[in-house]
Scaffold this active site. Sequence first.
Site, mmCIF file in Angstrom:
data_model
loop_
_atom_site.group_PDB
_atom_site.id
_atom_site.type_symbol
_atom_site.label_atom_id
_atom_site.label_comp_id
_atom_site.label_asym_id
_atom_site.label_seq_id
_atom_site.Cartn_x
_atom_site.Cartn_y
_atom_site.Cartn_z
ATOM 1 C CD GLU A 104 9.766 -4.307 2.398
ATOM 2 O OE1 GLU A 104 8.977 -4.794 1.553
ATOM 3 O OE2 GLU A 104 9.446 -4.079 3.568
ATOM 4 C CG ASP A 158 11.478 -3.616 5.856
ATOM 5 O OD1 ASP A 158 11.420 -2.871 4.898
ATOM 6 O OD2 ASP A 158 10.799 -4.662 5.975
ATOM 7 C CD GLU A 179 7.948 -2.054 9.858
ATOM 8 O OE1 GLU A 179 6.885 -1.603 9.417
ATOM 9 O OE2 GLU A 179 8.076 -3.224 10.252
#
Length: 286
Positions: free
Chosen positions: A99, A101, A103
Amino acid sequence: MAFSMVLFVALAVSSLMVVSGAGNFYQDFDLTWGDHRAKIFNGGQLLSLSLDQTSGSGFKSKREYLFGRIDMQLKLVAGNSAGTVTAYYLSSQGPTHDEIDFEFLGNLSGDPYILHTNVFTQGKGGREQQFYLWFDPTRNFHTYSVIWKPQHIIFLVDNTPIRLFKNAESIGVPFPKNQPMRIYSSLWNADDWATRGGLVKTDWSKAPFTAYYRNFNAQTCAGSCTHGTSSSSALSNGGWQTQELDDYGRRRLRWVQKNFMIYNYCSDLKRFPQGVPPECKRPRFL
Ligand SMILES: *[C@@H]1O[C@H](CO)[C@@H](O)[C@H](O)[C@H]1NC(C)=O
């Protein structure tokens, strides 16, 4: 004559290597949850996600990617966005998934968003770096990009590299390179942790909260992706396969890390009393 023929063939071949898609959201993405809260409009040029007290919403890419440069422009929830999180990430599936990411943790009006980043390899994350931004991400669209190559992952904001995650397989750190990933995004309520560690709660009287997306672009490999390591200056230009951090890119990365990075797992000695993870001991910059 012969020369221009060679040039022509070379151009034709190189254009086959790169599949570049200037996006249409209808073609490239599926709205996955949140019913009417996720919307595509303007003929596929614009997408929005919203959150209210009943539900958030999300979308994911129709196709999977294995290496490439992925660009998306986002305009984040404006005003009082405290408690909300807009996640934008690449992920494979399963217990040993990888993953990459971004955010975005909302805040009270006028207080800074936090851009939280992480890299999971073989199901294991815990590699957080957090940043403030050098602009208000709710006023305009800004471009958030990932350059994912077998050698490294670079996170960029408006073409400025903010994070470099190098392939450290040689010292036993797994690197995402076998599992194709989809692109996902969602807007949800996380007021138990997002804003000032959970102290500031979502103000539902301000709902619905809405984030906007446009100008998705993916450059990927149709064929082999492993060659092409010569350096190239402009991170903004095409030919992502040759994109390395040159001196300017490294200076920009250092500028961001010095002035805007507010958390780095590699420096969190309290969290790792036994010693920081092995990739942290490598020189941070190329
Ligand atoms: C919100 O603002 C406060 C006060 O400036 C700051 O400490 C915090 O890091 C900001 N961001 C988040 C997501 O809490």
